[in-house]
Write an enzyme that holds these catalytic residues in place. Structure first.
Site, PDB file in Angstrom:
ATOM      1  N   TYR A  37       4.153   2.069  14.385  1.00  0.00           N
ATOM      2  CA  TYR A  37       4.418   3.041  13.331  1.00  0.00           C
ATOM      3  C   TYR A  37       3.785   4.382  13.655  1.00  0.00           C
ATOM      4  CZ  TYR A  37      -0.084   1.376  11.440  1.00  0.00           C
ATOM      5  OH  TYR A  37      -1.390   1.015  11.277  1.00  0.00           O
TER       6      TYR A  37
ATOM      7  N   HIS B  26       0.851  -1.176   0.000  1.00  0.00           N
ATOM      8  CA  HIS B  26       0.000   0.000   0.000  1.00  0.00           C
ATOM      9  C   HIS B  26       0.895   1.237   0.000  1.00  0.00           C
ATOM     10  CE1 HIS B  26       0.615  -0.086   4.420  1.00  0.00           C
ATOM     11  NE2 HIS B  26       0.360   1.210   4.360  1.00  0.00           N
TER      12      HIS B  26
END
Length: 152
Positions: free
Chosen positions: A120, A52
């Site tokens: 993240y 992605h």
């Protein structure tokens, strides 16, 4: 290396109690120009989560447990590294922070017999109504990456 990708090697401060390491600081704008969100995810051994990319946000990845093969593919028009693929091995065996710029497709495969955890940070918060996440199949021929382990 794909233009705009940055790696920060972590420094572990060890003593008889364990260790301490800084992930990201507010005086490191070259790693995260703006704080949007911090997230945590776990994937089982052998899982491939790819690919992605984002049009608005940068990602900063860290694997505190387990190990992963991280693959980046530069899709940005006008980039001097357009079409280039980079591979990073991250996790317990290589504790690094990896900055992934917007427009660079990314994904990972969990290595070994242990689940991998990723933390993240993003420069934008996730918008459920209009997600900045464009998907590409893990085996897309235009990227042409082989996820198989190459025995040597």
């Amino acid at each position: 290396m794909i233009e705009g990708v940055k790696v920060k090697n972590l420094v572990k401060y060890c003593d008889d109690r364990g260790f301490f390491a800084e992930l990201i600081r507010d005086d490191e704008p070259e790693l995260l120009s703006r704080f949007g969100q911090a997230s945590l995810s776990m994937s089982y051994p052998g899982v491939i989560k790819a690919f992605h990319y984002h049009e608005k946000q940068d990602d900063l990845w860290f694997f505190p447990s387990g190990n992963a093969q991280v693959v980046l593919y530069d899709m940005r028009e006008g980039s001097p590294t357009k079409g280039k693929t980079d591979v990073y091995y991250m996790g317990e065996e290589n504790p690094i922070m990896l900055l992934i710029p917007k427009g660079v497709a990314h994904g990972y495969r969990v290595l070994g017999e242990k689940a991998a955890t990723i933390i993240y940070f993003t420069t934008e918060s996730y918008d459920r109504d209009n997600p900045d996440e464009k998907r590409i199949e893990w085996n897309d021929p235009s990227i042409g990456f082989s996820w198989e382990t190459k025995n040597r």
